[in-house]
Design a protein around this motif. Structure first.
Motif, PDB file in Angstrom:
ATOM      1  N   ASP A 152       7.661  12.365  11.676  1.00  0.00           N
ATOM      2  CA  ASP A 152       7.533  11.000  11.015  1.00  0.00           C
ATOM      3  C   ASP A 152       6.060  10.718  10.894  1.00  0.00           C
ATOM      4  OD1 ASP A 152       7.838   8.522  10.170  1.00  0.00           O
ATOM      5  OD2 ASP A 152       8.385   7.712  12.003  1.00  0.00           O
ATOM      6  N   LEU A 153       5.389  10.901   9.906  1.00  0.00           N
ATOM      7  CA  LEU A 153       3.890  10.701   9.822  1.00  0.00           C
ATOM      8  C   LEU A 153       3.643   9.075   9.877  1.00  0.00           C
ATOM      9  CD1 LEU A 153       3.086  13.226   6.952  1.00  0.00           C
ATOM     10  CD2 LEU A 153       2.733  13.569   9.279  1.00  0.00           C
ATOM     11  N   ASP A 154       4.619   8.254   9.555  1.00  0.00           N
ATOM     12  CA  ASP A 154       4.334   6.852   9.445  1.00  0.00           C
ATOM     13  C   ASP A 154       4.232   6.172  10.974  1.00  0.00           C
ATOM     14  OD1 ASP A 154       4.614   6.590   6.455  1.00  0.00           O
ATOM     15  OD2 ASP A 154       6.876   6.828   6.796  1.00  0.00           O
ATOM     16  N   THR A 185      -1.190  11.530   1.974  1.00  0.00           N
ATOM     17  CA  THR A 185       0.109  10.832   1.695  1.00  0.00           C
ATOM     18  C   THR A 185       1.251  11.810   2.147  1.00  0.00           C
ATOM     19  OG1 THR A 185       1.041  11.738  -0.406  1.00  0.00           O
ATOM     20  CG2 THR A 185      -0.776  10.181  -0.544  1.00  0.00           C
ATOM     21  N   SER A 186       0.807  13.182   2.680  1.00  0.00           N
ATOM     22  CA  SER A 186       2.057  14.066   2.676  1.00  0.00           C
ATOM     23  C   SER A 186       1.092  15.214   3.588  1.00  0.00           C
ATOM     24  CB  SER A 186       2.685  14.764   1.922  1.00  0.00           C
ATOM     25  OG  SER A 186       1.935  15.504   1.126  1.00  0.00           O
ATOM     26  N   GLU A 208       6.539  13.657   4.163  1.00  0.00           N
ATOM     27  CA  GLU A 208       5.927  12.473   3.187  1.00  0.00           C
ATOM     28  C   GLU A 208       5.893  11.289   4.276  1.00  0.00           C
ATOM     29  OE1 GLU A 208       8.797  10.777   0.558  1.00  0.00           O
ATOM     30  OE2 GLU A 208      10.025  12.474   1.045  1.00  0.00           O
ATOM     31  N   ARG A 209       4.929  10.735   3.649  1.00  0.00           N
ATOM     32  CA  ARG A 209       4.682   9.237   4.245  1.00  0.00           C
ATOM     33  C   ARG A 209       5.378   8.242   3.404  1.00  0.00           C
ATOM     34  NH1 ARG A 209      -1.309   7.630   4.453  1.00  0.00           N
ATOM     35  NH2 ARG A 209      -0.462   5.801   5.109  1.00  0.00           N
ATOM     36  N   ASN A 210       5.886   7.210   3.900  1.00  0.00           N
ATOM     37  CA  ASN A 210       6.412   6.096   2.967  1.00  0.00           C
ATOM     38  C   ASN A 210       5.507   5.574   1.755  1.00  0.00           C
ATOM     39  OD1 ASN A 210       6.656   2.785   2.629  1.00  0.00           O
ATOM     40  ND2 ASN A 210       8.689   3.768   3.233  1.00  0.00           N
ATOM     41  N   CYS A 213       3.582   2.444   2.495  1.00  0.00           N
ATOM     42  CA  CYS A 213       2.401   2.545   3.606  1.00  0.00           C
ATOM     43  C   CYS A 213       1.278   3.098   2.730  1.00  0.00           C
ATOM     44  CB  CYS A 213       2.896   3.274   4.541  1.00  0.00           C
ATOM     45  SG  CYS A 213       4.074   2.584   5.579  1.00  0.00           S
TER      46      CYS A 213
END
Length: 405
Positions: A152-154, A185-186, A208-210, A213
């Protein structure tokens, strides 16, 4: 520092890996000071540090080791990260100047290390995944199990750009002289090109990021830092076509006025005109394509899973929407003939490219190419692993002939 060809090409980008690590440590209660040696070549004051973290790639590894030596001689614990030491940690750990190596993505590993060092009288290093370290009691190098890629990159805070001398990075321009800075972004890439070290560092698992965000971060960079362009440094921004379209529409809906650059694959661009159209509408002005060779046989041996005619279609597609194609080419694979290299050069000139980059095949530690060619290398002087120096004689060409090409 990233000097040499990077300085000559006016590439001034902050080290995103360190900035992410800095922000993650800071968000979890640690105090962080940041030095970018490309910008600041003055004397480093190590006195306030408990732990000195250093990153490098292969061709500036020796310089990184000099800083490790400086910090070690000041009595500091030293941790190194980055692609080079992730793949061959023993070299750094046996130097006598490096206590720890963080392999792969560093945020969680270095936080566990910093927490352990700061709270435990006798830190239990064996439990920290992704860590290699020199056990001073047993006098051996130890490699803990790999750490899984961060799913979870977010939950990672934005890179700590506030620690930068931000005015320096505004020298990097995109399009009509707009100051540009990097954004991610990813992470990860599912492809298995034999010359690429990315899977060793960022994993083959694409994450991937949201999108909201990402757009928030773009908006912040434009409004708070005064940049007018973004260099998306994802290994491949367009892996998921639908996500790419949604992200571009988010930029458009927010009326974000900026130009942008990204990396993609020729096959993705060639077959997704609807995606390319909305990329252009949202401000994309350059796409970097790893076209690599004018020989389908060479592409096959690189496991590129594409062909030269697809490269032609991709370049034409980008030009149709006024996105500048930036083509990258590799010369000098082991079984490449002089005719193959001529074919690549002619191919690059026949394509309607805005820019082209030519490199000599460089077997980076951790890649399949390195495993295949390590016994043929005439040097392991890492300074020369910069894409501009021939490192082995091929089946048909000498090092001197390769350098001439």
């Amino acid at each position: 520092p990233l000097l040499g060809m990077y300085r000559a090409a006016n590439i001034f980008t902050p080290p995103m890996g360190l900035l992410y690590i800095g922000s993650y440590l800071r968000a979890n209660g640690h105090e962080v000071q940041f030095v970018d040696r490309t910008v600041d070549d003055g004397e480093i004051d190590y006195s306030g540090a408990d732990l000195v973290g250093i990153t490098s790639c292969t061709f500036n590894y020796y310089q990184a080791l000099e800083y490790a030596k400086e910090a070690h001689n000041c009595g500091k614990l030293v941790v190194m990260g980055g692609a080079h030491v992730s793949c061959i940690p023993n070299e750094a750990l046996m130097s006598g100047y490096v206590d720890f190596v963080v392999r792969g993505e560093g945020e969680e590993t270095i936080l566990e290390l910093a927490n352990s060092l700061s709270t435990e009288k006798k830190p239990d290093l064996n439990r920290i995944k992704g860590l290699s370290w020199y056990d001073k009691e047993e006098k051996v190098v130890k490699h803990n199990p790999d750490r899984p890629a961060i799913p979870d990159l977010d939950r990672l805070p934005y890179p700590a750009r506030d620690l930068l001398d931000i005015s320096y990075y505004k020298q990097m321009k995109l399009g009509d002289s707009r100051p540009a800075i990097t954004l991610l972004t990813s992470r990860g890439c599912p492809f298995k090109c034999k010359y690429c070290v990315v899977p060793k560092l960022n994993s083959r698992i694409w994450r991937e990021r949201n999108i909201k965000c990402v757009a928030d971060e773009v908006e912040m960079i434009l409004s708070e830092f005064g940049f007018e362009a973004i260099i998306f440094v994802d290994d491949n921004l367009t892996i998921n076509k639908e996500r790419t379209i949604r992200m571009c529409r988010e930029f458009i809906n927010r009326k974000l006025d900026f130009k942008w650059w990204c990396q993609s694959r020729a096959d993705t661009i060639a077959k997704n005109e609807d995606m390319v159209e909305v990329m252009a509408e949202s401000g994309c002005i350059t796409v970097f394509l790893g076209l690599e060779s004018g020989s389908d046989e060479v592409l096959r041996k690189y496991n590129k899973k594409t062909t030269t005619d697809v490269g032609v279609k991709a370049v034409d597609m980008l030009n149709k929407y006024n996105i500048g194609p930036f083509g990258a080419f590799i010369l000098g694979s082991y079984e490449e003939t002089p005719e193959d290299i001529d074919r690549t050069i002619n191919y690059s000139l026949e394509l309607n490219l805005d820019s082209a980059q030519y490199s000599l095949l460089t077997p980076y530690p951790g890649t399949d190419i390195y495993k295949m060619l390590k016994d043929k290398l005439i040097t392991r002087n890492w300074d020369l692993f910069d894409g501009a120096h021939a490192l082995f004689n091929t089946k048909y060409l000498s090092i001197q002939e390769l350098n001439k090409f």
